[in-house]
Write an enzyme that holds these catalytic residues in place. Structure first.
Site, PDB file in Angstrom:
ATOM      1  N   GLU A   1       0.862  -1.168   0.000  1.00 50.48           N
ATOM      2  CA  GLU A   1       0.000   0.000   0.000  1.00 50.48           C
ATOM      3  C   GLU A   1       0.901   1.221   0.000  1.00 50.48           C
ATOM      4  OE1 GLU A   1      -3.671  -0.851   2.487  1.00 50.48           O
ATOM      5  OE2 GLU A   1      -3.156   1.183   3.093  1.00 50.48           O
TER       6      GLU A   1
ATOM      7  N   ASP B   1      -6.226  10.345   9.374  1.00 53.25           N
ATOM      8  CA  ASP B   1      -4.999   9.751   9.882  1.00 53.25           C
ATOM      9  C   ASP B   1      -4.588  10.357  11.216  1.00 53.25           C
ATOM     10  OD1 ASP B   1      -3.984   7.813   7.894  1.00 53.25           O
ATOM     11  OD2 ASP B   1      -4.208   9.535   6.561  1.00 53.25           O
TER      12      ASP B   1
END
Lengths: 414, 277
Positions: free
Chosen positions: B54, B65
């Protein structure tokens, strides 16, 4: 994005049903929507459902009206600024005095509404982001009144710029969290508040202070702020038996502006001006004017005009006023720009500062630096109009919070 | 068949003691801490046992995040890393590795500015296989999904502990490749993980979606990876790896090899734990 926008097709404003916007998913034309991570979707759905219910709920709306009357102090006056009008020498200038609201700005209209909704939804904890600190103070105020815990996220740079408001929030029992990431201003505070919400979604209500964010925020905040325009319309009718010719309001995220504009959108004779933070001037690149000099993109849950670079990264904004220092703008404004219903313009830091002093000395009203942008443009506009015409400038907040900033700029030690 | 689908099919044929192999998916941010480290790091991760990579594309405002990934984005943006840099590192990677699937993960605005179809064409051309766009939910995604699918890219979507049956079903209509289950309420890099509730939710998702399920957020070591692997087809590991990017600034070959060695160590131990199940 390019395939979505065809600038050559401008719809005729008169044919539009403004009251029907946004659609079910929060779209204003191509703008708005729900661009949020899956981790937030359930909370947003829950909020949307709750909001849909109270929109037409008589008990809720009655409580909201009572609180606006007896706690906020509404209606706020529509004041004919006679000496300012004489000095400018053009249209008659009226000031919608949101600065006289409890806590000193229009922000309280929205936090009362969302606070009542939070209570109804059984939430115990309130979070908020703030730039100038006015929304933080208004959220902390409502939390104190309803006996809820309150956390306010504020950019570290804004904490310095708006020290008096930080202290007010603390006095009200709120915890003020300094956000050190990114540009350390409003957008970063919003990021941090979203993170808190994702983590504490069960018991927390996020009070967004402006008409940005994912659906239903832009519509909900607009509806709570529309009291400004509804009152102004009625007051103008009572005082002059007419509609105003023009409306002027400053735009950061755009909540005071949409609050004033929205009830007038169907009145074709009323022209509208949203004044963005021109900073050091549009040519300098140091400004906070996404509608005047930005381009469409997606940030903070909605599609709107943004200050962004060619790679889609959000760029830092500059404005003398912390409340305008935001790289995005409410999606309804983006739409109103594209269809040509509202004119979006700028006032620079210097123009705002000058207007701040003018209003203070001529009318004995100290305006917030944010509102000073509207005053600056409103004076320029009035000068081009005829004496029988009337404009309303939204005086969205009072300037007490800004006196440290002003003194510092002018080299005065307090 | 996409590289992602092929990889999961291949793992299904590889037996372990209690079942078949679970995919290990490490996440790194392109250009963090230096532009030069990403390519050798990708190859090293494959060698250490990564099945899919990823690859983060940085965004200035990564709302979903936590502090670790946000700092990674800030470091990457100091080098002005753009989607074009992501494309070029993947193209280089593909010169010697044509099998390991690569999933790009990022936020919508950079893709929006490039234009969906232009993005999809270039992403597919360089050898990207799937795209996760954190702030693009299925309800807004019709045009985006068709642009990706027309280029053979897998649109990968997130599900969360709070996802309702209705939204799980909606996702089943548009997703391909695999589904990324965010295993806890919070942002990336959060601490605790309740394995039994993960298992329960993953089983619920399987009733409606016939795709492999990757689990991420909160997987910090070999033990937690193994715990999650019991119910997942893949484990995604991000923050614990990205933390190693602060060891140095990755400017010299020697500095880069220190970071790469540390990350390879973490992945090897996870690989061993997963294969020992």
């Amino acid at each position: 994005m390019t395939q979505l926008i065809d600038k050559s097709v401008k719809q005729k404003p008169a044919a539009i049903d403004y009251a029907a916007m946004p659609d079910e998913y929060g779209h204003f034309g191509i703008y708005g929507g729900v661009f949020a991570s899956e981790t937030l979707m359930q909370a947003l759905d829950e909020l949307r459902d709750a909001y849909e219910k109270i929109k037409t709920d008589k008990v809720f709306q009655k409580q909201f009206d009572l609180d606006l009357a007896h706690y906020v102090g509404r209606p706020s006056p529509l004041y004919f600024a006679e000496r300012l009008t004489q000095q400018v020498g053009g249209a008659q200038i009226f000031l919608k005095r949101e600065d006289l609201n409890h806590t000193g700005a229009h922000k309280i209209n929205n936090t009362i509404g969302q606070g009542l909704l939070a209570k109804l939804m059984g939430k115990k904890r309130i979070i908020a982001e703030t730039g100038a600190g006015q929304h933080g103070v208004a959220s902390a105020t409502v939390a104190a009144r309803f006996g809820m815990e309150c956390i306010v996220y504020m950019g570290a740079e804004d904490i310095i710029r708006q020290a008096p408001n930080v202290y007010r929030m603390k006095l009200l029992g709120a915890k003020v969290v300094a956000v050190e990431s990114g540009s350390k201003t409003l957008k970063d505070a919003l990021n941090e508040a979203m993170r808190d919400w994702v983590t504490n979604v069960d018991d927390t209500f996020y009070i967004i202070g402006t008409v940005a964010g994912p659906h239903p925020y832009p519509a909900m905040v607009r509806d709570f702020q529309s009291i400004i325009g509804r009152e102004a319309k009625q007051q103008m009718q009572e005082q002059c038996a007419c509609l105003p010719d023009a409306l002027v309001a400053c735009i950061g995220g755009g909540s005071n502006a949409i609050g004033l504009f929205h009830p007038f959108l169907d009145d074709d004779s009323v022209t509208m001006y949203g004044v963005e933070g021109g900073g050091l001037g549009l040519d300098s690149g140091k400004h906070a004017a996404p509608l005047c000099a930005g381009s469409p993109g997606v940030l903070h849950g909605n599609r709107t005009y943004l200050m962004e670079d060619e790679n889609g990264q959000i760029i830092e904004t500059h404005s003398i006023s912390a409340g305008l220092d935001y790289p995005g703008v409410g999606p309804e404004h983006a739409w109103l720009k594209d269809i040509g219903r509202v004119n979006y313009v700028v006032a620079t830091d210097d123009e705002a500062l000058k207007a701040f002093h003018t209003l203070t000395r001529i009318e004995g009203i100290i305006p917030a630096l944010e509102s000073s942008h509207a005053v600056a443009y409103g004076m320029q506009l009035a000068a081009t109009m005829k004496p029988e015409q009337r404009i309303i400038i939204n005086l969205s907040g009072r300037g007490d919070k800004d006196i440290n900033t002003i003194a510092k700029i002018e080299g005065i030690q307090l | 068949m996409s590289r992602i689908t092929a990889r999961f099919a291949e793992l299904k044929t590889q037996q372990t003691k209690s079942g078949t192999r679970t995919a290990l998916i490490p996440y790194v941010m392109t250009g963090d801490p230096s532009p030069e480290i990403t390519l050798p790091l990708m190859h090293a991760m494959v060698e250490a046992g990564a099945d899919i990579i990823e690859l983060g594309a940085p965004f200035s405002d990564p709302m979903a995040d936590g502090p670790v990934i946000q700092a990674a984005a800030e470091r990457s943006l100091q080098h002005n890393t753009s989607l074009y840099d992501v494309f070029s590192v993947v193209a280089e990677f593909r010169q010697t590795d044509d099998k390991t699937p690569i999933v790009m993960m990022g936020y919508l605005n950079p893709i929006e500015v490039m234009g969906y179809s232009s993005f999809a064409q270039q992403a597919a051309a360089c050898g990207i296989d799937g795209v996760i766009t954190v702030d693009m939910p299925p309800v807004e995604a019709a045009e985006y999904v068709s642009a990706l699918k027309s280029q053979g890219l897998d649109p990968i979507f997130l599900l969360a502990p709070t996802s309702t049956t209705e939204r799980i079903k909606k996702l089943a209509d548009v997703a391909s490749g695999f589904v990324y289950y965010v295993s806890l309420k919070g942002v990336t890099g959060a601490a605790t993980l309740d394995v039994s509730s993960v298992k329960e939710k993953v089983e619920e998702i399987r009733q409606f979606i016939d795709l492999p399920i990757g689990v991420g957020f909160g997987i910090s070591d070999a033990q937690s990876a193994a715990n999650v692997a019991v119910c997942a087809d893949a484990v995604v590991v991000g923050s614990v790896i990205v933390k190693k990017m602060t060891l140095n600034n990755g400017k010299t070959t020697q500095e880069r090899s220190i970071i790469i060695k540390e990350i390879s160590g973490i992945l090897s131990s996870m690989r061993k734990a997963l294969d020992g199940l």
